[in-house]
Design an enzyme around this catalytic site. Sequence first.
Site, PDB file in Angstrom:
ATOM      1  N   CYS A   1      37.026 104.193  23.376  1.00 54.77           N
ATOM      2  CA  CYS A   1      36.760 105.211  22.416  1.00 54.77           C
ATOM      3  C   CYS A   1      35.422 104.353  21.326  1.00 54.77           C
ATOM      4  O   CYS A   1      34.430 104.156  21.833  1.00 54.77           O
ATOM      5  CB  CYS A   1      37.832 105.536  21.275  1.00 54.77           C
ATOM      6  SG  CYS A   1      37.330 106.877  20.280  1.00 54.77           S
TER       7      CYS A   1
ATOM      8  N   HIS B   1      41.358 108.265  24.792  1.00 55.93           N
ATOM      9  CA  HIS B   1      42.603 107.342  24.721  1.00 55.93           C
ATOM     10  C   HIS B   1      43.420 107.227  25.811  1.00 55.93           C
ATOM     11  O   HIS B   1      44.566 108.013  25.761  1.00 55.93           O
ATOM     12  CB  HIS B   1      42.978 107.644  23.318  1.00 55.93           C
ATOM     13  CG  HIS B   1      42.247 107.345  22.142  1.00 55.93           C
ATOM     14  ND1 HIS B   1      42.353 106.166  21.585  1.00 55.93           N
ATOM     15  CD2 HIS B   1      41.205 107.897  21.643  1.00 55.93           C
ATOM     16  CE1 HIS B   1      41.518 106.227  20.576  1.00 55.93           C
ATOM     17  NE2 HIS B   1      40.768 107.256  20.633  1.00 55.93           N
TER      18      HIS B   1
ATOM     19  N   GLU C   1      45.390 104.857  26.549  1.00 60.30           N
ATOM     20  CA  GLU C   1      46.312 104.109  26.058  1.00 60.30           C
ATOM     21  C   GLU C   1      47.622 105.031  25.607  1.00 60.30           C
ATOM     22  O   GLU C   1      48.725 104.587  25.443  1.00 60.30           O
ATOM     23  CB  GLU C   1      46.021 103.007  25.086  1.00 60.30           C
ATOM     24  CG  GLU C   1      45.976 103.484  23.647  1.00 60.30           C
ATOM     25  CD  GLU C   1      44.878 104.541  23.386  1.00 60.30           C
ATOM     26  OE1 GLU C   1      44.764 104.945  22.346  1.00 60.30           O
ATOM     27  OE2 GLU C   1      43.891 104.483  24.140  1.00 60.30           O
TER      28      GLU C   1
END
Length: 245
Positions: free
Chosen positions: A116, A222, A224
Amino acid sequence: MSPRPVPSRPLIGILCCTNTVSNQNAQTVINRYIDAVDRALEGDIVLLPTNCRNGDLASLLGRLDGVVLTGSPSNVEARHYGSDVATGPFDPARDDAALALVRTAAALMTPVLGICRGLQEVNVALGGSLRHGIGDAAGSVAHHAPDQIEGDAMFEWMHPVALRQGGVLQETLHRSTADVNSVHYQGIERLADALQIEAQAPDGTIEAVSARDAPIFAVQWHPEYAVQDEVSQAVFSVFAKMMRR
């Protein structure tokens, strides 16, 4: 005395943000990035404070197997890419640290994964620019959830991306499209010459990039947030391969 064992886990630096904790300046990293590096990459983690730029970055990066540039609520200041139009909040210390890390890592061939804000930092560090109001134009993809959606639900807002044929992500996933989460208000305007597109949204927004001549890979979404997702696994797999090389 027996020799020290050779480490089998990669040593990965995660760049911090500057924040205020209990009315004092602090260095912070959101836990989900640390958890993702531990789970997806089985890496040992070193947190890199934003003042790391004041030291010997070549020495620091020479001891790391890779660097992760995380997402953040802050945006890169426009002065770094020759514009006077930008929307805060800002984190000037992180800007300086991230841009210096990317440039030094590219020179030393140290692998970098940008997530990001990390993608935006990679692009700016290598000579590109950013634009604001992503998703606001008529006919564009909604790149962020409506304002009334907050917390974890923001990271469940999805849209499709097209993967570049022959690109590192396409060759890892073995397909031409993917669905990714989307939580961003700014993105790439002018792509740095050193980078190539790995994924794009239907409205043309660049969603993933890789460096042509350095082990740098970055995504606008994202991974993660949902480490076990197939697309997230592919992102971390690309970075792991870069570190092994």
